[in-house]
Design an enzyme around this catalytic site. Structure first.
Site, PDB file in Angstrom:
ATOM      1  N   ASN A  68      -1.452  -4.572   3.116  1.00  0.00           N
ATOM      2  CA  ASN A  68      -2.449  -5.671   2.838  1.00  0.00           C
ATOM      3  C   ASN A  68      -2.781  -5.480   1.418  1.00  0.00           C
ATOM      4  O   ASN A  68      -2.335  -4.563   0.674  1.00  0.00           O
ATOM      5  CB  ASN A  68      -3.592  -5.352   3.439  1.00  0.00           C
ATOM      6  CG  ASN A  68      -4.316  -4.100   3.681  1.00  0.00           C
ATOM      7  OD1 ASN A  68      -4.318  -3.691   2.459  1.00  0.00           O
ATOM      8  ND2 ASN A  68      -4.815  -3.632   4.564  1.00  0.00           N
ATOM      9  N   PHE A  70      -5.386  -4.414  -0.431  1.00  0.00           N
ATOM     10  CA  PHE A  70      -5.899  -3.303  -0.682  1.00  0.00           C
ATOM     11  C   PHE A  70      -4.794  -1.877  -0.816  1.00  0.00           C
ATOM     12  O   PHE A  70      -4.786  -1.347  -1.642  1.00  0.00           O
ATOM     13  CB  PHE A  70      -7.111  -2.699   0.458  1.00  0.00           C
ATOM     14  CG  PHE A  70      -7.519  -1.243   0.143  1.00  0.00           C
ATOM     15  CD1 PHE A  70      -8.264  -1.161  -1.196  1.00  0.00           C
ATOM     16  CD2 PHE A  70      -7.536  -0.408   1.034  1.00  0.00           C
ATOM     17  CE1 PHE A  70      -8.798   0.064  -1.592  1.00  0.00           C
ATOM     18  CE2 PHE A  70      -8.213   0.825   0.702  1.00  0.00           C
ATOM     19  CZ  PHE A  70      -9.058   1.049  -0.476  1.00  0.00           C
ATOM     20  N   ASP A 153       1.277  -4.202  13.855  1.00  0.00           N
ATOM     21  CA  ASP A 153       2.816  -3.770  14.337  1.00  0.00           C
ATOM     22  C   ASP A 153       3.556  -5.117  14.773  1.00  0.00           C
ATOM     23  O   ASP A 153       4.647  -5.128  14.721  1.00  0.00           O
ATOM     24  CB  ASP A 153       2.663  -2.936  15.835  1.00  0.00           C
ATOM     25  CG  ASP A 153       1.448  -1.759  15.342  1.00  0.00           C
ATOM     26  OD1 ASP A 153       1.772  -1.043  14.486  1.00  0.00           O
ATOM     27  OD2 ASP A 153       0.409  -1.520  16.157  1.00  0.00           O
TER      28      ASP A 153
END
Length: 230
Positions: A68, A70, A153
């Site tokens: 992601n 971050f 996932d």
């Protein structure tokens, strides 16, 4: 995937390297799960000593990574404020090893509005003459107001499958991946709300992803989310 242990990560690297020696066509997808942002503030939910192992050992052996925003910032030490920043961060991640980088979610303002989430993808291929060609895309998908477990996932698995089917077309691979995700999430939220009853908020058990019920959408998703080539 999620782990809290540096020795486990080191073992993953050993296994991947051993398997790649036996099969040079093996594709390793890494989701470097380390943390996320809440209300604009990022924080790690794994021990900090995992970061250098991901950055220096795991990412270099990965073919595809799905951080992601971050996590992409952690891996490169560079903040993302604009789409241009994100593209430069993806270039830095390519330089570490992976051919395909997808930033699965970001804080960036979506051209379609606040109800949409931006994901960005980049695929770098080395041609026979040694020159590198990079394809970059942006995907805007509708936000779903619920907390699900297992979406990362599912995203990684779908991306592996569709990049395998469309090795030179990241746009189509991402459209099919994100569209399949949307079908699963919409079916899940609809079913969870029906179980919870009107006016009640679904609980985590009710929000379990409706994977089996979404088999057809996973195998052959109707494209409901389009990607933009950058």
């Amino acid at each position: 995937g999620y782990t809290r242990d540096t020795s486990f990560l080191a073992m993953v690297v050993d296994i991947v390297q051993e398997l790649k020696q036996q099969n040079s066509h093996l594709v390793y997808v890494c989701d470097p799960v380390m943390g996320d942002k809440w209300n604009g503030e990022g924080s790690m939910y794994v021990p900090k000593d995992l970061l250098p192992v991901y950055r220096d050992k795991v990412v270099p052996v990965a073919d595809i990574i799905t951080p992601n925003q971050f996590e992409a910032e952690l891996l490169t030490g560079r903040k993302i404020h604009t789409e241009k920043d994100a593209l430069e961060v993806m270039d830095m991640l390519h330089a570490m090893g992976p051919e395909t980088v997808v930033i699965t979610s970001s804080d960036l303002q979506a051209p379609l509005g606040n109800d949409y989430l931006i994901a960005l993808g980049s695929h770098r291929k080395t041609k026979a003459d040694g020159t590198k060609v990079t394809q970059r895309i942006r995907v805007e998908s509708p936000k779903v107001d619920a907390v699900f477990v297992g979406t990362g996932d599912l995203f990684a698995a779908m991306l592996l499958a569709w990049t395998h089917k469309h090795p030179n077309n990241l746009k189509v691979a991402c459209e099919k991946t994100v569209s399949a995700m949307q079908h699963v999430l919409q079916r899940t939220i609809k079913s969870a709300k029906a179980q919870a009853g009107e006016g009640n908020k679904p609980n985590s058990a009710q929000l379990e992803l409706r994977m089996v019920q979404s088999r057809k959408d996973i195998e052959n998703p109707e494209i409901i989310v389009k990607a933009t080539v950058l």
